[in-house]
Write an enzyme that holds these catalytic residues in place. Structure first.
Site, PDB file in Angstrom:
ATOM      1  N   GLY A  46       1.461   6.674   9.736  1.00 39.52           N
ATOM      2  CA  GLY A  46       0.739   6.720   8.756  1.00 39.52           C
ATOM      3  C   GLY A  46       0.398   5.217   7.777  1.00 39.52           C
ATOM      4  N   THR A  47      -0.374   5.359   6.783  1.00 44.74           N
ATOM      5  CA  THR A  47      -0.886   3.971   6.045  1.00 44.74           C
ATOM      6  C   THR A  47       0.476   3.462   5.644  1.00 44.74           C
ATOM      7  OG1 THR A  47      -2.673   5.109   5.266  1.00 44.74           O
ATOM      8  CG2 THR A  47      -1.815   3.331   3.897  1.00 44.74           C
ATOM      9  N   CYS A  48       1.596   4.248   5.077  1.00 45.87           N
ATOM     10  CA  CYS A  48       2.738   3.561   4.643  1.00 45.87           C
ATOM     11  C   CYS A  48       3.421   2.482   5.596  1.00 45.87           C
ATOM     12  CB  CYS A  48       3.816   4.836   4.267  1.00 45.87           C
ATOM     13  SG  CYS A  48       4.993   3.949   3.661  1.00 45.87           S
ATOM     14  N   GLY A 121      -6.865  17.551  13.524  1.00 42.62           N
ATOM     15  CA  GLY A 121      -6.635  19.007  13.332  1.00 42.62           C
ATOM     16  C   GLY A 121      -7.637  19.308  12.026  1.00 42.62           C
ATOM     17  N   GLU A 213      -8.846  -7.134 -13.934  1.00 44.27           N
ATOM     18  CA  GLU A 213      -8.553  -5.652 -14.163  1.00 44.27           C
ATOM     19  C   GLU A 213      -9.504  -5.049 -15.383  1.00 44.27           C
ATOM     20  OE1 GLU A 213      -7.563  -1.897 -14.608  1.00 44.27           O
ATOM     21  OE2 GLU A 213      -6.354  -3.122 -12.988  1.00 44.27           O
ATOM     22  N   HIS A 455      31.224  -5.505 -12.203  1.00 42.86           N
ATOM     23  CA  HIS A 455      31.103  -6.670 -12.767  1.00 42.86           C
ATOM     24  C   HIS A 455      31.386  -7.941 -11.721  1.00 42.86           C
ATOM     25  CE1 HIS A 455      30.465 -10.080 -15.581  1.00 42.86           C
ATOM     26  NE2 HIS A 455      31.614 -10.639 -14.897  1.00 42.86           N
TER      27      HIS A 455
END
Length: 476
Positions: A46-48, A121, A213, A455
């Site tokens: 797919g696109t991903c 399909g 934007e 840590h």
């Protein structure tokens, strides 16, 4: 395709081979169901996999390495000469990653005995005697499949602006991934995840970047503090960001493109660049798959489903980018596929909760978030306590040379339940997984204040952020 295929009755036929579809198919096979996966593309993913998540993040990793090389001397790496960018090699590596994972999917299909059917399909109508019929068109060769259940996972495509068609100068997420070289200048229309990630990538590779934007802030789905800080950091990187910008016209020039827009003050502006990327969202691909022959309900092209991903047509489910009310994210589609298959197999499942979905934007620095923003919590009438810890106080962030950003915790003031976590900084897209798990288990600030974090780690910043809710951060 042989006619005999129509005689096989599958438990489930999945339409679409992206992350939602192939995940559903694999989970169905794991449940012991007989599954067929139908996809019209020459390769699964797919696109991903092909023009989305995977190639984009491959380029982002290259960009991160390139940025480190620019400052190699700071890390004690000397005498390497002047590094040069081999764009052909960058593209080759990206493509090899795609190919590797395509082969991985092909292997998984064989491993789980999933029938992979090449073709487009479409539904033919309601089930007859409990059996659905799906028409398959494979380059003009027509056949059909029969199944007790059908899962629609047909994905989405990039939206564009009226009158624009993608080409070598007007780009979508598809064209920009195959450029022969980084553009000298690039105008990006849209400051969601796609626009912001490509702004980050190509700025690292030396492009002059302008972001336009329409909304009043960048990455508007994020907490307002995230939007403010990423805007500041983008400006620091030399990226020209413009919010409240209404694009009026995009036209080609002799040397590139010209974008006319109205700025936030209502003044007309013109910007020219070599190329323009249109990143204004994605549209569901629900046309032509036979929905009009069913009781499936649409809203602006998106399919309405219940908590088990069932549509209004019995035996037909919908997952992924085509579902109304869910963010168009690969991991959401994949989980929706697992929910649908669990329902079909009559296995336990947990419905997708909108406030438990991690959002990740792979800019530099990264953004990772889950749950309510501070503003959303207050709009719901919740009394909140907020903790914020800067990565500047985290030792590992200093070690890796990436100490911009912060962790922000939004919690319920009365009970200490964690309502939202918002991270801007190094490895934010990885660290956010902790927050999702904690929120799934309804963890509280007090519990997490006494949860030991190793840590030095970047994740340790979470510990200080939890403590910051009570003004008790150790390192700030």
């Amino acid at each position: 395709m042989p006619d005999a295929i129509a005689e096989v009755i599958y438990d489930v036929v999945v339409l679409g081979g992206g992350p939602a579809g192939y995940t559903a198919a694999i989970r169905g096979a794991e449940y012991g169901l007989k599954v067929a996966l139908v996809d019209a593309s020459p390769r699964l993913g797919g696109t991903c996999l092909h023009v989305g998540c995977i190639p984009t993040k491959a380029l982002l990793f290259n960009a991160e390495l390139w940025d480190h090389l620019k400052h190699a001397a700071e890390y004690g790496i000397a005498n390497i000469g002047a590094p040069t960018l081999d764009w052909t090699a960058v593209q080759a590596r990206k493509n090899s990653i795609i190919t590797k994972h395509v082969k991985g999917l092909e292997f998984l299909m064989k491993k789980h005995k999933i029938a992979v059917i090449s073709g487009f399909g479409r539904l033919t109508g309601p089930a007859q005697d409990g059996i659905h019929t799906v028409d398959i068109d494979a380059a003009g060769t027509k056949s059909m499949l029969k199944a007790k259940n059908v899962i629609l996972a047909t994905g989405s495509s990039a939206k564009t602006l009226p009158g624009l068609k993608p080409d070598d100068r007007i780009l979508t997420n598809i064209e920009i991934l195959s450029l022969p070289e980084p553009p000298k200048s690039l105008i990006i229309i849209g400051a969601g995840a796609v626009g912001m990630e490509f702004a980050s990538i190509f700025r690292s590779f030396g492009s002059e970047i302008t972001v336009l934007e329409f909304l009043p802030r960048l990455v508007a789905v994020e907490d307002e503090d995230i939007s403010k800080e990423i805007a500041r950091l983008f400006r620091k990187r030399g990226i020209d960001t413009n919010t409240g910008a209404k694009v009026e016209n995009v036209e080609k020039t002799e040397t590139g493109v010209k974008v006319s827009y109205t700025d936030a003050n209502g003044k007309p502006q013109v910007k020219e660049a070599e190329k323009v990327l249109v990143a204004v969202g994605r549209a569901p691909q629900t046309a032509g798959i036979g929905i009009e022959k069913t009781r499936i309900q649409l809203d602006r092209g998106f399919i309405k489903v219940n908590e088990a991903q069932q549509t209004a047509e019995p035996g037909v489910y919908a997952i992924g980018d085509i579902v109304l009310g869910l963010p168009q994210l690969a991991h959401v589609g994949a989980m929706a596929g697992m929910v649908a298959m669990a329902k079909i197999a009559e296995r336990p499942f947990r419905p997708i909760r909108r406030d438990r979905i991690p959002g990740c934007t792979y800019t530099e620095p990264q953004i990772g978030s889950v749950g309510l923003t501070e503003a959303q919590a207050k709009e719901k009438g919740i009394e909140v306590k907020v903790g914020k810890f800067p990565f500047a106080g985290n030792s590992k962030a200093t070690i890796v040379g990436s100490h911009d950003g912060f962790v922000k915790i939004v919690s319920d003031a009365k009970y200490g339940e964690i309502l939202g976590v918002h991270i801007l900084g190094p490895s934010a897209t990885e660290i956010i997984a902790e927050a999702v798990a904690v929120m799934e288990l309804e963890g509280t600030v007090e519990e997490m204040m006494f949860t030991i974090h190793a840590h030095p780690t970047l994740a340790e910043s979470m510990l200080d952020a939890y403590a910051a809710v009570n003004n008790m951060a150790i390192n700030a």
